[in-house]
Design an enzyme around this catalytic site. Structure first.
Site, PDB file in Angstrom:
ATOM      1  N   LYS A   1       0.840  -1.215   0.000  1.00 34.11           N
ATOM      2  CA  LYS A   1       0.000   0.000   0.000  1.00 34.11           C
ATOM      3  C   LYS A   1       0.869   1.256   0.000  1.00 34.11           C
ATOM      4  CE  LYS A   1      -1.883   1.661   4.016  1.00 34.11           C
ATOM      5  NZ  LYS A   1      -1.644   3.086   4.277  1.00 34.11           N
ATOM      6  N   ASN A   2       1.878   1.291   0.907  1.00 36.31           N
ATOM      7  CA  ASN A   2       2.621   2.541   1.089  1.00 36.31           C
ATOM      8  C   ASN A   2       3.682   2.773   0.027  1.00 36.31           C
ATOM      9  OD1 ASN A   2       0.951   2.993   3.178  1.00 36.31           O
ATOM     10  ND2 ASN A   2       2.423   2.477   4.785  1.00 36.31           N
TER      11      ASN A   2
ATOM     12  N   ARG B   1      -4.623  10.907   3.986  1.00 36.36           N
ATOM     13  CA  ARG B   1      -3.499  11.837   4.100  1.00 36.36           C
ATOM     14  C   ARG B   1      -2.550  11.677   2.924  1.00 36.36           C
ATOM     15  NH1 ARG B   1       0.126  14.347   7.670  1.00 36.36           N
ATOM     16  NH2 ARG B   1       2.304  13.847   7.230  1.00 36.36           N
TER      17      ARG B   1
ATOM     18  N   CYS C   1      -5.428  12.843  12.057  1.00 35.51           N
ATOM     19  CA  CYS C   1      -6.183  11.597  11.981  1.00 35.51           C
ATOM     20  C   CYS C   1      -5.960  10.843  13.284  1.00 35.51           C
ATOM     21  CB  CYS C   1      -5.748  10.780  10.778  1.00 35.51           C
ATOM     22  SG  CYS C   1      -4.151  10.111  11.007  1.00 35.51           S
TER      23      CYS C   1
ATOM     24  N   ARG D   1      -0.093  14.909  12.787  1.00 35.30           N
ATOM     25  CA  ARG D   1       0.603  14.647  11.523  1.00 35.30           C
ATOM     26  C   ARG D   1       0.644  15.865  10.581  1.00 35.30           C
ATOM     27  NH1 ARG D   1      -1.574   9.096   9.363  1.00 35.30           N
ATOM     28  NH2 ARG D   1       0.439   8.998   8.307  1.00 35.30           N
TER      29      ARG D   1
ATOM     30  N   ASP E   1       3.917   0.755  12.311  1.00 41.06           N
ATOM     31  CA  ASP E   1       2.670   0.177  11.784  1.00 41.06           C
ATOM     32  C   ASP E   1       2.459  -1.264  12.221  1.00 41.06           C
ATOM     33  OD1 ASP E   1       2.927   1.891   8.583  1.00 41.06           O
ATOM     34  OD2 ASP E   1       2.297   2.559  10.565  1.00 41.06           O
TER      35      ASP E   1
ATOM     36  N   ARG F   1      -9.048  -0.194   4.202  1.00 40.26           N
ATOM     37  CA  ARG F   1      -8.144   0.812   3.632  1.00 40.26           C
ATOM     38  C   ARG F   1      -6.792   0.194   3.320  1.00 40.26           C
ATOM     39  NH1 ARG F   1      -7.345   6.371   6.552  1.00 40.26           N
ATOM     40  NH2 ARG F   1      -5.771   6.276   4.925  1.00 40.26           N
TER      41      ARG F   1
END
Ligand code: EPZ
Length: 416
Positions: free
Chosen positions: A22-23, A92, A116, A121, A304, A396
């Site tokens: 994802k990132n 974000r 969030c 952040r 994470d 997500r």
């Protein structure tokens, strides 16, 4: 609101496929904006954040095709310049279009990302770097306006190895005049992905993965095709699931080096782990020792994965001390774990977790993506039934979470 029912204490056995990262993919999608033509990205996970980024690219005039796990992005000669509030509020990572649009158009308007669930952040490191590259920045009515007649290469010293700031500045600098050095750069594997994709587009970047990245600006970029690396946080989440529930689970494909800090901690806790080139197998009796750890920028232990390992430590033999150093508030899962019988004491950014013999299933509410994962893992190990109420957080970042856990024998299902 989706309710997920889990009947705990089922051994997990079998094979879990790991999806694309994802990132990484969200940033590659933003980078595609930098070149007119069609870029292609393979191994893209079906997760909500990808669909949100697709919506954002479409508002910028990009044609998008998404078949199986391949994303085709047709970027026109003319593209928009605004990331609207309703999309930035949802995700974000929308701010990652700032670098590409500033680089390509010389102007961009982005809604200020709201705070969030895991802290406020801000994006001050991003804006400071853009100013050093020659952009004029002003904030008005909740939007950030950035403009630059010309971006010029510069030496940037990041105050903190911010992942997003490193990526945004790499992308803007790729089309700046002259050479940029980013010092104290983030070293996450996803940064290397952005470098590789940009270089496939004709950029001249080296050093990603180290704390100094050098970017020699070029005139223009062209579209590229790329296959995304496996998601190390998804993989880590399932490694912890197997360790907590007990059994024997193999993950594939993975890049073991990307989860080396987690593997070291699980071994320290007494979990048996077998690593082959692109697969990892966990053998667990669900009995393990408490370990201490703190989250740090890569290659330290990833923030994470902190909620997931904290969930595991609630059942460990002994007491573990955990410290979150990346975010100001990443403990929203603690009150829910306590409702399942966990014994956790919070003090500022640290948590003291006293292992208990068992967790008991309960109704719990998901506050954010990774906290939600921790609650699912706790449900897999708890006595009885856990109902996880999730308002779209899990989807997500996890592609087919329920199906992948069912595939290894978990008694988990969506109720509606
Ligand atoms: C990326 O967020 C990831 N998201 C996060 O994963 C991850 O937790 C984080 O990196 C750290 O590894 C994506 O890649 C889409 P940072 P990012 O800039 O880039 C502060 C997940 O669950 N900061 O390294 O936003 C910030 O508040 C998500 O997949 C500033 O103060 O992370 C935070 O405390 C969650 N000013 C810390 O630095 C800035 O300008 C780390 O942020 C930027 C950041």
């Amino acid at each position: 609101m989706r309710r997920i029912r889990i009947n705990g204490r089922r051994q997990l056995k079998g094979f879990i496929p790991i999806s694309g990262a994802k990132n990484a993919v969200l940033k590659l999608m933003a980078a595609a904006l930098m070149a007119p033509g069609e870029s292609v990205i393979h191994n893209v996970p079906h997760i909500q954040d990808v669909f949100t980024m697709i919506d954002l690219l479409k508002t910028l005039g990009v044609g998008v095709g998404f078949e199986e796990n391949t994303l085709r992005l047709l970027v026109g000669e003319h593209i928009g310049e605004e990331a609207p509030h309703e999309l930035v509020r949802k995700m974000r990572a929308s701010i990652q279009v700032m670098g590409p649009l500033l680089g390509r158009l010389g102007r961009v308007r982005v809604s200020l990302p709201g705070g969030c669930a895991i802290g406020e952040r801000p994006i001050d490191f991003h804006l400071k770097g853009f100013r050093q590259l020659g952009a004029q920045i002003r904030e008005e009515h909740g939007y950030i306006y950035a403009e630059a007649k010309e971006l010029h290469g510069v030496d940037i010293q990041l105050d903190y190895p911010s992942v997003g700031a490193t990526e945004n500045l790499m992308m803007a600098a790729a089309l700046a005049k002259g050479t940029t050095q980013i010092r104290n750069a983030a070293r996450e594997p996803e940064i290397i992905e952005v470098q590789n994709f940009l270089n496939q587009m004709g950029a001249r970047i080296r050093g990603a993965g180290t704390d100094v990245i050098r970017i020699d600006g070029v005139e223009a970029l062209h579209p590229a095709e790329h296959t995304v690396i496996p998601d190390r946080i998804e993989a880590g989440t399932y490694l912890v699931a197997a360790a907590m529930a007990g059994g024997e689970v193999t993950l594939h494909p993975v890049i073991p080096q990307h989860v080396s800090s987690l593997i070291a901690k699980l071994k320290e806790a007494g979990i048996e782990i077998q690593v082959e080139d692109d697969r990892i197998t966990v053998h667990s009796t669900a009995s393990f020792r408490a370990v201490n750890f703190q989250s740090l920028p890569y290659p330290g232990f990833p923030t994470d994965l902190l909620p997931q390992v904290m969930a595991m430590m609630t059942l460990a033999k002994g007491t573990s001390v955990i410290r979150e150093t990346v975010y100001t508030n990443r403990y929203k899962h603690v009150s829910e774990l306590r409702r399942m019988g966990a014994n956790i004491i919070l003090a500022d950014r640290s948590a003291v977790v006293q292992g208990v013999p068992a967790l008991s299933g309960a109704e719990v509410v998901v506050p954010d993506l990774r906290a939600g994962a921790a609650l699912v893992l706790a449900g897999l190990a708890a006595h009885g039934t856990t109902i996880v109420e999730d308002d779209g957080h899990l989807g997500r970042g996890y592609d087919n979470l329920i199906g992948k856990l069912q595939g290894v024998g978990a008694e988990i299902m969506a109720l509606e």
